[in-house]
Design an enzyme around this catalytic site. Structure first.
Site, PDB file in Angstrom:
ATOM      1  N   SER A   1     -28.215 -58.185   9.726  1.00 17.65           N
ATOM      2  CA  SER A   1     -26.811 -58.414  10.049  1.00 17.65           C
ATOM      3  C   SER A   1     -26.735 -58.892  11.488  1.00 17.65           C
ATOM      4  O   SER A   1     -27.681 -58.695  12.269  1.00 17.65           O
ATOM      5  CB  SER A   1     -26.032 -57.104   9.897  1.00 17.65           C
TER       6      SER A   1
ATOM      7  N   TYR B   1     -24.709 -48.062  10.974  1.00 16.43           N
ATOM      8  CA  TYR B   1     -25.031 -49.351  10.364  1.00 16.43           C
ATOM      9  C   TYR B   1     -25.841 -50.218  11.336  1.00 16.43           C
ATOM     10  O   TYR B   1     -26.845 -50.832  10.958  1.00 16.43           O
ATOM     11  CB  TYR B   1     -23.723 -50.049   9.975  1.00 16.43           C
TER      12      TYR B   1
END
Length: 278
Positions: free
Chosen positions: A157, A170
């Site tokens: 990401s 995350y």
């Protein structure tokens, strides 16, 4: 250009919908047969709509419509034995393994790290980091035994390259994926197995476009929707778009899976509309 991965077999996790489905179909469009897995059930604590058996079956039908072979299984990436069995069955049926796309992941509601509850932290690390390691642990023996080299693509990401507040669990997992990628690239290079990661920004899938995200971004509105979060999402980017499409990530995955990138390994590739410049 067609047939960019013709004759290859690709293993794609999280393939029932979203980016995973897009990757599987895009690889099939370019000639690959697919081993597609997904958990196909609600994962605890996740707010986004969850994948189903019907979703995975639809992915399979889309691949078959391209005249490619597909093997599916419902497996949680936290389950190493399940991954190992699904891969063994898929490789036996399709005859080989050339490409691994470790895409499966979750997003859960955030909090400041010093207020985050331990189960939410652990679950995110278990799926988004350890699940990637288990995926590769199951797949690498098949790539090695094939003796043809191969390509592994890990989904990280933009949050694997920089930090954001309230999603530290995350961000930590996705940074860890980069460490996995680099370590596997070093260990597997001697076998001509390349390992790279892709780093999407906001992608227009259910993981972003859901009620929990709308309310998180626009708590000032009673019933926020996608149009209400576009200006905020746009602020993350240099290019004039609030988000990218799943196929934009799939095109990068395809490049890394193909022989066009035969000497590319250990690379973190952002598909981020310039987000990393901010």
């Amino acid at each position: 250009m067609t047939g960019r991965v013709a004759g290859k077999v690709a293993f794609v996790t999280g393939a029932a919908r979203g980016q995973g489905r897009s990757h599987a179909v895009r690889l099939a469009e370019e000639g690959a047969d697919i081993i597609a897995i997904d958990v196909c059930k609600h994962v605890e604590n996740t707010p986004a709509p969850w994948s189903t058996s019907d979703d995975l079956a639809q992915t399979a039908e889309m691949i078959k419509a391209l005249d490619r072979r597909v093997v599916t299984a419902e497996v949680d990436v936290r389950d190493f034995d399940g991954l190992q069995a699904a891969l063994a069955g898929g490789v036996e049926e399709l005859g080989r393994l050339d490409v691994v796309v470790a895409n499966a992941g979750i997003g859960t509601p955030g909090a400041m790290l010093d207020h985050m509850d331990e189960p939410r932290w652990q679950q995110t690390l278990d799926v988004n980091l350890t699940g990637v390691w288990k995926t590769l642990k199951a797949a690498v023996p098949h790539l090695k035994s094939g003796g043809r080299g191969g390509s592994i693509v890990l989904t990280s990401s933009v949050g694997g390259l920089k930090a954001y507040p309230r999603v530290g669990h995350y961000v930590t997992a996705k940074h860890g994926v980069v460490g996995l990628m680099r370590s596997f690239a070093v260990e597997l290079g001697q076998h001509s197995i390349r390992v790279n990661s892709v780093h999407p920004t906001h992608v227009a899938t259910d993981m972003l476009l859901n009620e929990s995200t709308y309310r998180s971004f626009r708590p000032d509105l009673e019933n926020p929707g996608p149009d209400d979060i576009k200006p905020i999402c746009q602020m993350f980017h240099m290019l004039p778009t609030p988000w990218v499409e799943a196929v934009d990530i799939s095109n990068a995955v395809l490049y890394l899976a193909s022989d066009e990138s035969r000497y590319v390994t250990g690379v973190s590739l952002p598909i981020d509309a310039g987000s990393c410049l901010k």
